[in-house]
Enzyme design. Structure first.
Site, PDB file in Angstrom:
ATOM      1  N   SER A 192       0.881  -1.304   0.175  1.00 42.39           N
ATOM      2  CA  SER A 192       0.027  -0.127   0.003  1.00 42.39           C
ATOM      3  C   SER A 192       0.938   1.355   0.070  1.00 42.39           C
ATOM      4  CB  SER A 192      -0.905   0.090   1.284  1.00 42.39           C
ATOM      5  OG  SER A 192      -0.171  -0.241   2.350  1.00 42.39           O
ATOM      6  N   ASP A 244      -4.047   7.680   8.181  1.00 46.01           N
ATOM      7  CA  ASP A 244      -5.055   6.903   8.932  1.00 46.01           C
ATOM      8  C   ASP A 244      -4.762   5.748   9.832  1.00 46.01           C
ATOM      9  OD1 ASP A 244      -3.670   5.167   7.255  1.00 46.01           O
ATOM     10  OD2 ASP A 244      -5.143   4.635   5.730  1.00 46.01           O
ATOM     11  N   HIS A 254      -0.832   4.572   7.239  1.00 50.01           N
ATOM     12  CA  HIS A 254       0.049   5.264   6.159  1.00 50.01           C
ATOM     13  C   HIS A 254       0.180   6.562   6.384  1.00 50.01           C
ATOM     14  CE1 HIS A 254      -2.860   2.069   4.738  1.00 50.01           C
ATOM     15  NE2 HIS A 254      -1.613   1.443   4.076  1.00 50.01           N
TER      16      HIS A 254
END
Length: 385
Positions: free
Chosen positions: A37, A343, A346
């Protein structure tokens, strides 16, 4: 494309903390990216229809963009430095994506080791490499049949001249801690890296020559990790509030990854391997956040629960749920540029900008290892924002 610029004072502050060393010749005709991610530009959303909605993307794209961020990622800033468009995800077939200057195989939740049935992403590194091999074969097949597609697909020489980027391994370490002791996680690291070595060798045999390898960041400084493992054992926290066990594992992984890169460079002299110390950049950012213009080093900008972490594992960024009998929403902070973390898992666009700017100085490369043309960038920093 409409986007929000950072204020001039913020940019001046960011860039005042490193010398503007120009990195000459940081130019490649195409970029092929592999990872999780941290560099996923929409792969997981397209691949498994993950509902990654607002407020993700709010700062730059002004809407969800498939990224686990309020805006741009490090990979996005790097593409900007080279004057190239953002990388399209391999898995996203909607919208006539253009792959002429590269392709992104990274997907959120991916691991180096083969995915398990309960893994958040089935697209482990081995799958991503297999996808690349099919991508390359299909591209060459199509271009051999009809040259009209050359404006949308990389030419054959681009595969040999392109840059192959890797930013993966964090999820292997992260996941292991939920079922293993710290010593057992340490013992697993060589197995993880043996798989990584197998896959980058596959890429070399496919004609890849320019490798750019990010080490893993300070896993123990993520709010999600702190909320779980820090509460279990507060003595496991360092002076900055990060979980020491996870950061020790990340450092061990990075030490062995760096050695692997050196061995790979020695085994394949025609390869150009650049090892980038992302851990140090990110940890320095967290440790010195206030001097760098950030107000919150560990708290999630988009989350629920309030300071010090503003993170609740029961509710993700942007979600509305019933908790303890009340309807609550994990909302974003007012100013994302004041937060390092977005969040709980990240980084914010502001933090990604800082990270990109730091390693673009060239100070965080393994100088003994790196013989590549990326030794000296020469670029215009205005591409970064």
């Amino acid at each position: 494309m409409a986007f929000k610029l950072y204020s001039v004072p913020t940019l001046v502050l960011i860039f005042s903390y490193f010398p503007l060393i120009t990195l000459s010749n940081f130019s490649y005709p195409a970029v092929f990216n592999f990872g999780d991610s941290n560099s996923d530009t929409g792969g997981l959303v397209a691949g498994v229809a993950l509902p990654l909605g607002a407020p993700n993307g709010k700062t730059f794209f002004l809407k969800p963009s498939g990224r686990f961020c309020d805006g741009r990622l490090v990979i996005d800033f790097m593409m900007g430095v080279m004057g190239m468009p953002f990388l399209n995800p391999y898995l996203d077939s909607v919208g006539a994506p253009n792959f002429q200057t590269g392709c992104n195989f990274a997907t959120g939740g991916s691991t180096i080791l083969a995915a398990k049935a309960n893994s958040p992403s089935p697209f482990s590194l081995g799958i991503q490499v297999a996808q690349f091999i099919r991508f390359k074969a299909r591209v060459l097949e199509i271009l051999a049949q009809d040259k009209k597609f050359q404006d949308f697909l990389p030419s054959e020489e681009y595969f040999g001249q392109g840059l192959y980027m890797f930013d993966i391994g964090q999820n292997d370490i992260d996941g292991a801690f939920y079922s293993k002791s710290e010593d057992q996680v340490f013992a697993l690291v060589p197995t993880i890296l043996a798989e990584f070595e197998t896959r980058i060798k596959e890429m070399y045999y496919q004609g890849a020559r320019n490798f750019w390898v990010h080490n893993t960041g300070p896993l123990g400084c993520l709010p999600r990790i702190i909320a779980i493992f820090g509460k279990l054992d507060p003595s496991n926290l360092d002076p900055f509030g990060c979980v020491t066990s996870h950061n020790r594992a990340a450092k061990l992984f990075n030490t062995q990854l760096q050695a692997l890169c050196k061995n790979f460079q020695g085994q394949f002299p025609e390869a150009n391997v650049t090892y980038v110390d992302i851990f140090t950049i990110k940890f320095n950012l967290i440790a010195n956040h206030s001097q760098l213009g950030f107000k919150q080093s560990l708290a999630a900008c988009c989350g629920y629960g309030g300071l010090p972490l503003n993170f609740d594992n029961q509710i993700a960024c942007g979600q509305t749920k019933i908790l303890n009998g009340s309807s609550v929403t994990a909302k974003p902070c007012n100013n994302t540029a004041e937060y390092v973390n977005w969040d709980g898992n990240h980084y914010t666009e502001a933090a990604n900008l800082y990270v990109s700017s730091q390693f673009l100085t060239g100070k965080y490369f393994d100088q003994n290892l790196n013989r590549s043309k990326s030794h000296g960038f020469q670029h215009n920093y205005t591409h970064l924002y």
